[in-house]
Design a protein around this motif. Structure first.
Motif, PDB file in Angstrom:
ATOM      1  N   LEU A   1      47.377  40.349  33.408  1.00 40.60           N
ATOM      2  CA  LEU A   1      46.415  39.246  33.307  1.00 40.60           C
ATOM      3  C   LEU A   1      45.700  39.032  34.638  1.00 40.60           C
ATOM      4  O   LEU A   1      44.489  38.852  34.693  1.00 40.60           O
ATOM      5  N   ILE A   2      46.496  39.089  35.713  1.00 33.46           N
ATOM      6  CA  ILE A   2      45.887  38.853  37.040  1.00 33.46           C
ATOM      7  C   ILE A   2      44.813  39.884  37.324  1.00 33.46           C
ATOM      8  O   ILE A   2      43.688  39.562  37.672  1.00 33.46           O
ATOM      9  N   PHE A   3      45.146  41.157  37.160  1.00 38.69           N
ATOM     10  CA  PHE A   3      44.113  42.115  37.573  1.00 38.69           C
ATOM     11  C   PHE A   3      42.967  42.207  36.585  1.00 38.69           C
ATOM     12  O   PHE A   3      41.845  42.534  36.953  1.00 38.69           O
ATOM     13  N   LEU A   4      43.214  41.839  35.331  1.00 36.30           N
ATOM     14  CA  LEU A   4      42.088  41.825  34.387  1.00 36.30           C
ATOM     15  C   LEU A   4      41.099  40.698  34.713  1.00 36.30           C
ATOM     16  O   LEU A   4      39.888  40.900  34.789  1.00 36.30           O
ATOM     17  N   VAL A   5      41.652  39.494  34.901  1.00 39.55           N
ATOM     18  CA  VAL A   5      40.774  38.347  35.189  1.00 39.55           C
ATOM     19  C   VAL A   5      40.051  38.548  36.522  1.00 39.55           C
ATOM     20  O   VAL A   5      38.833  38.351  36.622  1.00 39.55           O
ATOM     21  N   THR A   6      40.787  38.978  37.538  1.00 36.63           N
ATOM     22  CA  THR A   6      40.130  39.152  38.841  1.00 36.63           C
ATOM     23  C   THR A   6      39.110  40.282  38.773  1.00 36.63           C
ATOM     24  O   THR A   6      38.072  40.219  39.439  1.00 36.63           O
ATOM     25  N   PHE A   7      39.418  41.280  37.926  1.00 34.76           N
ATOM     26  CA  PHE A   7      38.417  42.346  37.755  1.00 34.76           C
ATOM     27  C   PHE A   7      37.109  41.753  37.228  1.00 34.76           C
ATOM     28  O   PHE A   7      36.021  42.063  37.711  1.00 34.76           O
ATOM     29  N   ASP A   8      37.250  40.838  36.259  1.00 35.21           N
ATOM     30  CA  ASP A   8      36.057  40.201  35.702  1.00 35.21           C
ATOM     31  C   ASP A   8      35.344  39.354  36.770  1.00 35.21           C
ATOM     32  O   ASP A   8      34.118  39.314  36.838  1.00 35.21           O
ATOM     33  N   PHE A   9      36.142  38.691  37.600  1.00 38.63           N
ATOM     34  CA  PHE A   9      35.542  37.878  38.681  1.00 38.63           C
ATOM     35  C   PHE A   9      34.751  38.763  39.640  1.00 38.63           C
ATOM     36  O   PHE A   9      33.656  38.411  40.087  1.00 38.63           O
ATOM     37  N   ILE A  10      35.348  39.918  39.942  1.00 35.18           N
ATOM     38  CA  ILE A  10      34.659  40.831  40.863  1.00 35.18           C
ATOM     39  C   ILE A  10      33.366  41.331  40.225  1.00 35.18           C
ATOM     40  O   ILE A  10      32.311  41.375  40.864  1.00 35.18           O
ATOM     41  N   ARG A  11      33.459  41.682  38.918  1.00 36.60           N
ATOM     42  CA  ARG A  11      32.272  42.145  38.196  1.00 36.60           C
ATOM     43  C   ARG A  11      31.158  41.097  38.304  1.00 36.60           C
ATOM     44  O   ARG A  11      30.007  41.404  38.600  1.00 36.60           O
ATOM     45  N   ARG A  12      31.531  39.848  38.114  1.00 35.74           N
ATOM     46  CA  ARG A  12      30.522  38.780  38.166  1.00 35.74           C
ATOM     47  C   ARG A  12      29.901  38.658  39.556  1.00 35.74           C
ATOM     48  O   ARG A  12      28.700  38.432  39.702  1.00 35.74           O
ATOM     49  N   ARG A  13      30.734  38.776  40.557  1.00 37.51           N
ATOM     50  CA  ARG A  13      30.200  38.659  41.923  1.00 37.51           C
ATOM     51  C   ARG A  13      29.262  39.813  42.254  1.00 37.51           C
ATOM     52  O   ARG A  13      28.358  39.667  43.072  1.00 37.51           O
ATOM     53  N   ILE A  14      29.509  40.967  41.586  1.00 33.45           N
ATOM     54  CA  ILE A  14      28.606  42.099  41.823  1.00 33.45           C
ATOM     55  C   ILE A  14      27.313  41.914  41.041  1.00 33.45           C
ATOM     56  O   ILE A  14      26.216  42.111  41.558  1.00 33.45           O
ATOM     57  N   GLN A  15      27.452  41.468  39.786  1.00 33.60           N
ATOM     58  CA  GLN A  15      26.252  41.331  38.949  1.00 33.60           C
ATOM     59  C   GLN A  15      25.396  40.122  39.318  1.00 33.60           C
ATOM     60  O   GLN A  15      24.190  40.127  39.096  1.00 33.60           O
ATOM     61  N   LYS A  16      26.029  39.098  39.865  1.00 35.83           N
ATOM     62  CA  LYS A  16      25.302  37.893  40.342  1.00 35.83           C
ATOM     63  C   LYS A  16      24.454  37.224  39.263  1.00 35.83           C
ATOM     64  O   LYS A  16      23.349  36.748  39.548  1.00 35.83           O
ATOM     65  N   ASN A  17      24.927  37.200  38.057  1.00 38.91           N
ATOM     66  CA  ASN A  17      24.141  36.560  37.001  1.00 38.91           C
ATOM     67  C   ASN A  17      24.265  35.037  37.016  1.00 38.91           C
ATOM     68  O   ASN A  17      23.307  34.328  36.711  1.00 38.91           O
ATOM     69  N   ASP A  18      25.448  34.530  37.350  1.00 37.03           N
ATOM     70  CA  ASP A  18      25.624  33.076  37.379  1.00 37.03           C
ATOM     71  C   ASP A  18      25.377  32.563  38.779  1.00 37.03           C
ATOM     72  O   ASP A  18      25.580  33.269  39.759  1.00 37.03           O
ATOM     73  N   GLU A  19      24.955  31.293  38.827  1.00 36.34           N
ATOM     74  CA  GLU A  19      24.718  30.653  40.113  1.00 36.34           C
ATOM     75  C   GLU A  19      25.993  30.688  40.959  1.00 36.34           C
ATOM     76  O   GLU A  19      25.952  30.926  42.158  1.00 36.34           O
ATOM     77  N   VAL A  20      27.139  30.456  40.296  1.00 41.55           N
ATOM     78  CA  VAL A  20      28.395  30.318  41.024  1.00 41.55           C
ATOM     79  C   VAL A  20      28.832  31.634  41.683  1.00 41.55           C
ATOM     80  O   VAL A  20      29.513  31.635  42.703  1.00 41.55           O
ATOM     81  N   SER A  21      28.407  32.760  41.121  1.00 38.46           N
ATOM     82  CA  SER A  21      28.845  34.024  41.725  1.00 38.46           C
ATOM     83  C   SER A  21      27.703  34.748  42.416  1.00 38.46           C
ATOM     84  O   SER A  21      27.779  35.923  42.729  1.00 38.46           O
ATOM     85  N   LYS A  22      26.616  34.017  42.649  1.00 31.57           N
ATOM     86  CA  LYS A  22      25.446  34.646  43.262  1.00 31.57           C
ATOM     87  C   LYS A  22      25.697  35.001  44.728  1.00 31.57           C
ATOM     88  O   LYS A  22      25.322  36.039  45.213  1.00 31.57           O
TER      89      LYS A  22
END
Lengths: 644, 359
Positions: free
Chosen positions: B250-271
């Protein structure tokens, strides 16, 4: 008594006829002796009715016309033109107001309204029956304009007038042209320096054969009126024949023992009695300020171009119009106003601009390096207790522009703007934006709670209750406090008194109508331009200068002026000069003359406006108003009072 | 009377803030914020304080912690002043202020310092393993011992004093006198918010973010418990082994998604990602992944010949426990929930006053 009067009663499409029985009005007046025809019309001002009126006048040979309709403010000129087209003298037309004064005012009482309308039309008929054909007063106009003040507005107006073909006398009180803009470096908007603008204007002024420039010159007397102002100009010499030869001028300045505050630098520096403002100023000839010169003669020994034999000259100029562009003074804070005059490092915005001019590498003043600058806005403007209620318009923008300049010119500058709401109107908003983005801090207070400047130890503190930070008490340690001062009228505004230009509540020269006649004054032939009229920036000053130039030119260009003949006249038999009419006259239209050993008053018809102020004060009833005589008024009153 | 310090924004920029000076005080940010209310009006006030450099006002304020960064203020800011990211930077700055050692500030501001610290710990672990002649059992034994010691020491020496410091700054210093029973009463809020981050639900944006975060927190805390107290790596219990697997996955799946978001920068929060944000998600991902693989190697008996794998896990663990937990982004777990706890205390006297006024 006229025999053939035409009366037209207007429905105004219902505006009048909904409340006034216009047919009844027509019937009531048609049988009056002397009324030849009486008609009602849906719209008296409509083209079709105008044509009918012209036909009636021509074919029926009418000798007087009454139109009962709206207010004369709206259509007096329209109907005057109609009768003139038909070949009738326009003073044989009388306008009766039965809309604003009757139908609109008495919409709740139709019977009464109709009664009142009848009386008003009867009174108008009574007036027209005794009206006389009048001819306009004709005046020859001199094709020359005196432009007073050679600042940006004056010089621009002078060039425009000369281009148009008028002779121009450009009269400047100081020894150098340029006015206020000569004192500024980069001017916001185009980033040109004031000097550059002055140079461009001066070059044009000088090369134009129709412009004559007088410096050190002042109008001291005015006679005459529109078309023919006779101005007496005093020209103070600058005591220089030619420029001094190389290097000698500086030597002459150095030996001069007189030291006075330099008003060009707003008294932050001093100058000698022999001086020039800056090396390339115009005219490029220094001057000696004789008010302060001790005539020690030391400069004469150094520079042979100095000539103390020059004398004050007096010139008489005849001009058709006068254009005033005398500019403004910066507001001088009172001693103690935000610690001005009490703390050394509290200066005004104009002074600050001169300080910035003199500092190259780093900003310092009176031996102190300046990093933190507090600007206090609206000093001398929008006063709560003082008289200056107006906003000076230019100061927000100029100050922000200056703050940006300072930040870019020197390292590590911090700007704090203590404002009461920033008014960088129009395109000037970009500088506000730029300054915020450069990190300038804006603090805002209400007018009843201004910031406080105080000294603690060797620190200057500026305190404010900042409305942008939920009314928190904040303080800034400032090295320099700049008071963003507004514009006030010139301290010496004697030219205004000389020409009898009325002043507004703000004490600046007043125009006739703020929107529709913005550069004319009630004194015919005198126009106003630039900041003499109220706070303006350079662009607005030049706008008004060009407008005033056009207006002045249109007066002098025709060669002959036709003025309203409805003026006061004096009965030479009855008048025994007492001077009361002269005192009552707001326009100085009376003069005392002697006719066959008897002193009487005489009206200058060119100056008189026909306001009637003189009539009631005359103890022997020797005055009458042409076009509205006592007889006319009596006739109208008789008609107004129902005689049954 | 507060003195203006225009240089503060330069300091704040090192913590990630952008163009705070662009703000012209329109207050749009506060108007659109769904978490801002009468008692805590933000972010405009905090932006104003930052522009003016009113450090002491910011230090004593809890507002930055009450923002859960949906990013609505940044998207709608007419001046693109990024109020959301400013609040984030203020949280970093506050974390640094609460930390009595001063190391947080150093690591937040300096990438070089961070790199050196991480490198030193790597060398230390390798040096220690070499000292133990790469004996897998000894190393694993000390590894487990280290985990327990680290939890105790980091908590008592760093985190607890910092929480007390925070309490002193935000409750005592502003002169809030909360009655003792208020401290007890608010404890329930502390626990609920610490484990659920309930307040995020008040944000307007998608609640997937909250669900993921919730899973991550529970998985992380239980994995910590499983490895430290149930000794996952040495456990023979099938339940414990499977539990550990699930948690680490669970940890590495969720954090993987967090990392993906920070790379894609689609949301304001991960921009915008500050180095501390990257370190946090990547290290958490690595912890989950390496723990999972280590246990896998144990179960398939590969680990004895592959001690390097455990060493990688241990290095990541040590860096995490000694740098990210006490001085990095990990602390937001505590500060956020304690901020809500302290906020309850500050509200308590106000509410009493209001009641008194009403009477």
């Amino acid at each position: 008594m006229k025999k053939k009067v035409g009366v037209y009663i207007c429905h105004c499409g219902g505006n009048i006829s909904d409340y006034v029985d216009v047919e009844k009005v027509r019937q009531s007046v048609e049988s009056i002796n002397g009324v030849y025809l009486a008609k009602t019309t849906m719209f008296a001002c409509a083209d079709s009715n105008q044509k009918d009126m012209v036909e009636d006048i021509r074919e029926q040979n009418l000798d007087g016309v009454v139109v009962a309709a709206c207010s004369p403010k709206l259509h007096l000129l329209t109907f005057r033109a109609v009768v003139e087209r038909a070949g009738m003298n326009k003073y044989n037309f009388v306008h009766a107001n039965i809309r604003e004064q009757v139908s609109w005012a008495h919409s709740d009482n139709k019977t009464g309204a109709t009664e009142k309308a009848i009386q008003i039309v009867k009174a108008a008929i009574a007036k027209v029956q005794n009206s006389e054909a009048l001819e306009p007063v004709k005046v020859q106009a001199t094709k020359a304009v005196a432009v007073i003040g050679a600042g940006v507005a004056g010089m621009r107006a002078a060039i425009e007038l000369a281009e148009a073909g008028s002779e121009v006398y450009l009269i400047e009180r100081s020894f150098f042209v340029g006015g206020r803009i000569a004192q500024w470096d980069n001017i916001c908007g185009t980033e040109e320096t004031g000097k550059e603008l002055v140079t461009r204007l001066y070059d044009e002024v000088i090369k134009h054969k129709h412009v004559t420039l007088f410096t050190g010159a002042e109008v001291i007397e005015n006679r005459g009126s529109v078309g023919n102002f006779m101005l007496k100009v005093k020209v103070t010499p600058r005591y220089f024949k030619l420029p001094c030869s190389d290097g000698k001028l500086q030597e002459a300045i150095d030996v001069c023992p007189v030291i006075v505050p330099d008003e060009f630098n707003f008294n932050i520096t001093s100058r000698k009695a022999i001086y020039h403002n800056y090396p390339s100023e115009y005219p490029q000839l220094p001057a000696i300020d004789m008010e302060n010169c001790t005539r020690c003669g030391k400069c004469e020994n150094v520079c042979s171009s100095i000539d103390f034999t020059q004398k004050t000259e007096y010139l008489n100029l005849k001009v058709g119009s006068v254009l005033l562009a005398t500019g403004y003074d910066p507001y001088e804070p009172k001693k103690g106003e935000f610690a001005y005059g009490e703390i050394d490092h509290v200066v005004t915005l104009p002074q600050f601009k001169r300080i910035v001019h003199y500092c190259d590498e780093k900003l310092s003043y009176k031996g102190k390096d300046i990093k933190h600058i507090a600007y206090i806005y609206c000093v001398g403007s929008r006063q709560v207790d003082g008289e200056n209620k107006y906003c000076s318009r230019y100061c927000c923008t100029v100050n922000i522009h200056t703050a940006i300049t300072v930040k870019k010119k020197y390292k590590n500058i911090y700007n704090y703007h203590f404002n009461r709401g920033i008014r960088t109107y129009g395109k000037q908003e970009v500088w506000y934006d730029e300054s915020s983005r450069l990190g300038d801090i804006y603090l805002q207070s209400f007018d009843n709670d201004p910031p406080v400047v105080e000294k603690r130890g060797d620190k200057i503190l500026v305190k404010i209750k900042d409305v942008l930070t939920t009314d928190k008490q904040l303080e800034v340690v400032a090295d320099l406090v700049v008071l963003v001062t507004g514009m006030v009228p010139r301290k010496d505004n004697s030219i205004g008194n000389l020409l009898k230009i009325p002043k507004g509540r703000d004490n600046f020269f007043n125009e006739i109508h703020m929107k529709l006649r913005p550069v004319e004054t009630v004194i015919d032939g005198v126009t106003i331009a630039g900041a003499s009229q109220g706070p303006k920036n350079v662009m607005e000053s030049v706008n008004s200068a060009l407008a005033a130039a056009t207006k002045s030119f249109s007066l002098v260009d025709s060669g002959e002026l036709a003025l309203e003949p409805t003026v006061a006249e004096v009965d030479e038999q009855t008048c025994e000069w007492c001077g009361k009419c002269d005192e009552a006259c707001p326009f100085n239209a009376f003069e005392k003359v002697e006719i066959e050993g008897k002193l009487i008053a005489r009206v200058n018809p060119v100056v008189c406006k026909g306001c009637g102020m003189c009539l009631p004060v005359c103890p022997v009833n020797a005055l009458n108003l042409i076009g509205l005589t006592d007889k006319d008024v009596e006739n109208m009153i008789s008609a107004l009072i129902p005689n049954d | 009377m507060a003195r203006i310090n225009p240089e503060f924004t330069n300091e704040l920029k090192k913590f990630g803030a952008f163009d705070t000076n662009a703000c012209y005080n329109c207050g749009n940010c506060t108007a659109v914020c769904s978490l801002s209310d009468e008692d805590n009006s933000f972010p405009r006030k905090m932006i104003r304080y930052s522009v003016l450099g009113l450090e002491s006002e910011i230090q004593t304020s809890l507002d930055p912690w009450l923002c859960y960064y949906c990013g609505e203020c940044s998207t709608t800011c007419p001046r693109e002043a990024d109020p959301g990211e400013l609040m984030m930077s203020l949280r970093r700055w506050l974390s640094a202020k609460y930390d009595w050692t001063g190391l947080s500030g150093l690591l937040y501001k300096s990438k070089t310092a961070s790199a050196i610290a991480f490198l030193l710990l790597l060398v230390a672990v390798v040096w220690f393993a070499a000292y133990e002649q790469f004996n897998i059992e000894t190393v694993m034994h000390y590894g487990h011992f280290f985990e327990m010691a680290a939890i105790t020491l980091v908590f008592t020496l760093i985190l607890l004093p910092n929480i007390i410091h925070m309490w002193w700054l935000t409750v005592l210093k502003p002169g809030i006198k909360a009655p003792l029973f208020a401290y007890f009463k608010a404890t329930s809020e502390l626990v609920v918010h610490m484990f659920t981050q309930k307040r995020t639900l008040g944000c307007d944006d998608s609640q997937v973010r909250w669900v993921e975060h919730f899973i991550l927190v529970l998985a992380y805390l239980s994995l910590l418990f499983t490895t430290v107290f149930l000794n996952w790596f040495s456990s023979q219990s099938v339940f414990v082994i499977v539990l550990g697997y699930v948690e680490s996955v669970l940890i590495f799946l969720v954090t993987f998604d967090f990392i993906r978001r920070r790379i894609q920068k689609n949301d304001e929060v991960s921009k915008y990602s500050h180095p501390s944000d990257w370190l946090f998600v990547i290290w958490l991902f690595l912890i989950g992944l390496t723990a999972f693989v280590v246990r896998l190697f144990i179960d398939f008996n590969f680990l004895v010949n592959n001690i390097w794998l455990y060493l990688v896990h241990l290095i990541v663990m040590v860096q995490w426990a000694l740098l990210i937990v006490p001085f990095g982004k990990w602390t937001h777990f505590l500060y956020r929930s304690f901020a809500i706890y302290f906020n309850c205390l500050t509200l308590a006297p106000q509410k009493l006053e209001k009641q008194a006024d009403a009477l």
